[in-house]
Every structure is written in structure tokens, then in C-alpha cells.
Scaffold this motif. Structure first.
Motif, short mmCIF file in Angstrom:
data_model
loop_
_atom_site.label_atom_id
_atom_site.label_comp_id
_atom_site.label_asym_id
_atom_site.label_seq_id
_atom_site.Cartn_x
_atom_site.Cartn_y
_atom_site.Cartn_z
N ALA A 1 92.72 3.11 41.98
CA ALA A 1 93.04 4.51 42.33
C ALA A 1 91.41 5.29 42.24
N ARG A 2 90.77 4.65 41.13
CA ARG A 2 89.27 5.43 41.42
C ARG A 2 88.47 4.80 42.26
N TRP A 3 88.76 3.36 42.69
CA TRP A 3 87.87 2.78 43.53
C TRP A 3 88.09 3.51 45.14
N VAL A 4 89.51 3.39 45.28
CA VAL A 4 89.94 3.96 46.51
C VAL A 4 89.52 5.41 46.82
N ALA A 5 89.54 6.33 45.85
CA ALA A 5 89.54 7.77 45.85
C ALA A 5 87.83 7.95 46.36
N SER A 6 86.91 7.09 45.58
CA SER A 6 85.60 7.28 45.81
C SER A 6 85.09 6.62 47.21
N THR A 7 85.91 5.46 47.45
CA THR A 7 85.51 4.92 48.83
C THR A 7 85.68 5.90 50.04
N VAL A 8 87.03 6.49 49.87
CA VAL A 8 87.34 7.45 50.99
C VAL A 8 86.43 8.64 50.97
N ASP A 9 86.31 9.09 49.74
CA ASP A 9 85.02 10.11 49.45
C ASP A 9 83.83 9.95 50.37
N ALA A 10 83.34 8.83 50.10
CA ALA A 10 82.00 8.41 50.75
C ALA A 10 82.27 8.27 52.43
N ILE A 11 83.61 7.86 52.83
CA ILE A 11 83.78 7.82 54.33
C ILE A 11 83.45 9.10 54.90
N LEU A 12 84.32 10.06 54.16
CA LEU A 12 84.53 11.55 54.71
C LEU A 12 83.34 12.47 54.23
N ALA A 13 82.35 11.99 53.59
CA ALA A 13 81.44 12.82 52.76
C ALA A 13 81.03 14.04 53.53
N ASP A 14 80.42 13.80 54.60
CA ASP A 14 79.60 14.67 55.22
C ASP A 14 80.13 15.60 56.35
N GLY A 15 81.52 15.02 56.81
CA GLY A 15 82.02 15.62 57.93
C GLY A 15 81.90 15.26 59.22
N GLU A 16 81.19 14.12 59.37
CA GLU A 16 80.81 13.69 60.53
C GLU A 16 81.74 12.88 61.15
N ILE A 17 82.63 12.17 60.23
CA ILE A 17 83.72 11.39 60.80
C ILE A 17 85.02 12.41 60.56
N ASP A 18 85.43 12.79 61.88
CA ASP A 18 86.58 13.77 61.91
C ASP A 18 87.86 13.15 61.59
N LEU A 19 88.17 12.78 60.53
CA LEU A 19 89.55 12.16 60.18
C LEU A 19 90.20 12.76 58.94
N ALA A 20 89.54 13.96 58.60
CA ALA A 20 89.79 14.38 57.36
C ALA A 20 91.54 14.51 57.17
#
Length: 405
Positions: free
Chosen positions: A22-41
């Protein structure tokens, strides 16, 4: 010294703990969506599931190194969803890039915390090699899924668009609003329409149809346009320009690969249909043996189109009008006659422009009148039409680099 294989097995068991996952998954998804550039929130739950599946599958590869790679189900679902939202491959690739960067940061931290008697360099190389291979395979399969779904959606949309346009062309039974909706809002109730029809001369040149239409559209000028793919060797387009374009030259189209025809119609649905019908009718000339022009406008060849509807009668008219001037050796005489009949200049000025002696022009005209059996200016309109038909339909193809509007 700690054995690398044994340590990796223990590492995999530790990482399978639910709290670690759970910790690894959440941190990875946070990194993917970090700056809003990837519009898949709004797809965060799907991303969480995909990363979790990826992580479990990757850990399994530690203890089962020879297992065949298979893209995890939720990653497949994300690739499909991206295509259905018309999100391009760059966004999908960026998701994997962000995930790979997060994975590498994690691997570096793991290596730093590994036992001091473990070969840290070998461990780092292992992580780098396995992760690179994993992400490469995931990206490759995701791209294939995205492209296949994109093509399926496009073909479905193309089929519907072609169906509605065909109904409009066949019997005008489609309301302008319905036609406009099928064409992604292309205006139908405008003052005038321009239609283009591109035809590939060979199966290998089908892929050049869309670039050819784009080239003509750019030359015509800024105007909203829409493409329709009927299949086979043709592609259609309509431009909301409202008036006949100026002469279009230097399209860059290879006439040995593609021929484009152009028709102009009036307002509304009737004009939409008429423009296309004229563009299709112009193909009778554009694809004729003696024609090499990449772009042919119906208005420029309308008379030829009409007489070509009855080829046998048109050939009889042409040979009766030209008489001996139709014989193969007299190509230069026919060119001279055309120059004289279509120019407001005197014969002397024409000779000067062509770089030949004025007596040569006069001699050729005398020869031509002898073959015709009448003065050149007598029935000049019939003579020009006969010359056009002869050179388009009754002569062998000649190579030239001219473009016509």
C-alpha cells in the motif's frame, strides 16, 4: 558475505506485506499525478490497482525468474481507457516514465539500506536490468493495445460518418443538422462548399491520400475542413470556404501516386452534395491516359467531363473536327494551334515568347489549316474542345510538372 539471490527472495517476501504494498503503490501514483500534467486524476483508483498488480507481478519474477511476461489486467484497462478518451500515446508513455522514475528512486534507497556485506553494485545492476526490461515490455504491449483500440474507434467513427454522408449524397434524406453532427460540427448551412476527392493510383499510395488532401487544403487557405474515408483507394474532404479558391499550384503531390479533384457547390445541403458530385465527375478527366496533373478542378474541365460521358461519340466528334491534325506525328502542330487559339497575342508575339522564329509559327499554322481543311478560326470552340479531348483521352501519357487549379 550475504548471498544476493537469498537476499532478493527475502526482500520479495517482505515487500508482499499489505502495508508495504500500500505504501509503495500510493507513493508511485502520487509521483505519476504530482503536478497535474497527467490528466488522469479521476482514474486514481484504476492507477492504484494497476501499480499494485505491476508490483506483485514484478516481485513474483524475483522468485520465478523464467515466468513469461504478461501485461497486468488493469494496465490493459488503462491503455483502453486512454484511447477511448482520445488521449494520445505521449500521455500513456509519460505515465510509465513517471512510474519508472519512482521505481528507480525506490531501488536506490533499497540498495543504500541493504547489508554492508552485500554486493551493492550487483544489486543496483539487477534492479536496473529487471526494471528496464519490465517497463519496456509493459510499454510495448500498452502501446499496441492503445493503437488497436484507437484504430477500432476511428474505424467505427469513419463507418458512421461515411454512412450518413452516403445517405446525403444518395437522396439528400439527411437533415443538415444530422450531417453536421456526423461530421464533428462541420458547417453544412453555409454560403458555399468546396469538395475534394483524392484517388490513389496504386494500393501502395493509399497512405498518401490524407497528406495529399492536407497539401491542397493548405494551399487553398484557412478554412474548416473534414475528412471522410469511404475505403478503397479514395478519400473525400469538404472545406467551408464559401467561394471558389484561386489557382492552386505547387501542391507537392506526386501525380504518379495520387490525383485530387475539386468541385464547388452552392449553399446548404444541396451545395454540399453538388460540390462532391462535381469533384467525382472530374475524375473522368483526372484519371485519363493523357493526364498528369495532380489537381484537377471540375470548372476547368466541365466540357470534357460532359462529352466524355459518351466516349464513342466524343471520339467521333474529335476525329471529325481535327481530321488529319489528329494523326500522331502532329503533336507540335496541335500545341501551336492551342497557343494561338487561347492567347490574345499575335502570332509574332507568340513566336517571340516561345523563342522560335515568327515564320515557324506561320508555317505551322498553314500546315494545320491544310490538315483541318478550313481556316483555324472557323469553329474555334469545337477545335479547342476536340484538342482537349484528344490530348486527354486519345494520346499516350506524357510527363510534365504542371499543376492546375
Amino acid at each position: 558475505m550475504t548471498d544476493l539471490a537469498a537476499w532478493l527472495t527475502a526482500f520479495a517476501d517482505e515487500q508482499r506485506r499489505p502495508d508495504e504494498v500500500a505504501r509503495w503503490v500510493a507513493s508511485t501514483v502520487d509521483a505519476i499525478l504530482a503536478d497535474g500534467e497527467i490528466d488522469l486524476a479521476d482514474l486514481r483508483p484504476l492507477l492504484l490497482k494497476a501499480v499494485e498488480e505491476h508490483w506483485y507481478a514484478f516481485l513474483d519474477r524475483i522468485t520465478l525468474p523464467d515466468a513469461e511476461f504478461e501485461l497486468v489486467p488493469t494496465a490493459r484497462a488503462i491503455a483502453l481507457e486512454a484511447a477511448r478518451r482520445h488521449l494520445g500515446l505521449p500521455l500513456l508513455l509519460k505515465v510509465y516514465q513517471r512510474a519508472q522514475e519512482a521505481s528507480w528512486d525506490f531501488a536506490v534507497q533499497v540498495v543504500r539500506q541493504a547489508p554492508s556485506d552485500l554486493d551493492h553494485e550487483a544489486l543496483l545492476v539487477w534492479f536496473w536490468t529487471k526494471a528496464t526490461t519490465w517497463f519496456g515490455s509493459s510499454v510495448e504491449q500498452s502501446v499496441l493495445i492503445h493503437q488497436a483500440e484507437t484504430n477500432r474507434i476511428r474505424q467505427r467513427g469513419d463507418a458512421r460518418r461515411f454512412e450518413v454522408v452516403s445517405e446525403a449524397l444518395r437522396d439528400r434524406s439527411v437533415a443538415p443538422s444530422e450531417l453536421s453532427a456526423a461530421l464533428d460540427g462541420h458547417p453544412v448551412n453555409i454560403a458555399g462548399h468546396i469538395a475534394l476527392v483524392a484517388h490513389a493510383l496504386t494500393a501502395d499510395s493509399i497512405e498518401q491520400l490524407e497528406p495529399a488532401l492536407s497539401a491542397v487544403t493548405r494551399r487553398i487557405g484557412p478554412a474548416r475542413s473534414v475528412l471522410v474515408r469511404p475505403g478503397g483507394r479514395e478519400m473525400w474532404a469538404w472545406l467551408a470556404l464559401g467561394e471558389r479558391p484561386d489557382t492552386v499550384t505547387d501542391t507537392g503531390i506526386d501525380p504518379a501516386a495520387v490525383r485530387v479533384t475539386l468541385g464547388v457547390g452552392g449553399s446548404g445541403l444541396d451545395g454540399f452534395v453538388a460540390a462532391h458530385l462535381d469533384a467525382q465527375a472530374a475524375q473522368r478527366v483526372a484519371l485519363a491516359p493523357g493526364r498528369r496533373e495532380p489537381l484537377t478542378a471540375y470548372d476547368d474541365v466541365a466540357a470534357l467531363v460532359l462529352v466524355a460521358h459518351d466516349p464513342a461519340a466524343a471520339e467521333r466528334f474529335t476525329r471529325a473536327t481535327l481530321r488529319g491534325l489528329a494523326d500522331p506525328p502532329h503533336g507540335r502542330l496541335r500545341e501551336t494551334v492551342r497557343e494561338v487559339l487561347t492567347s490574345a497575342e499575335t502570332a509574332d508575339r507568340i513566336a517571340e515568347r516561345l523563342g522560335i522564329h515568327k515564320n515557324t509559327i506561320r508555317y505551322r499554322l498553314t500546315q494545320a489549316e491544310g490538315l483541318l481543311g478550313r481556316p483555324l478560326r472557323e469553329r474555334a470552340g469545337d477545335l479547342l474542345l476536340a484538342l482537349d479531348y484528344h490530348d486527354t483521352f486519345l494520346t499516350e501519357p506524357t510527363v510534365n510538372n504542371h499543376s492546375f487549379s
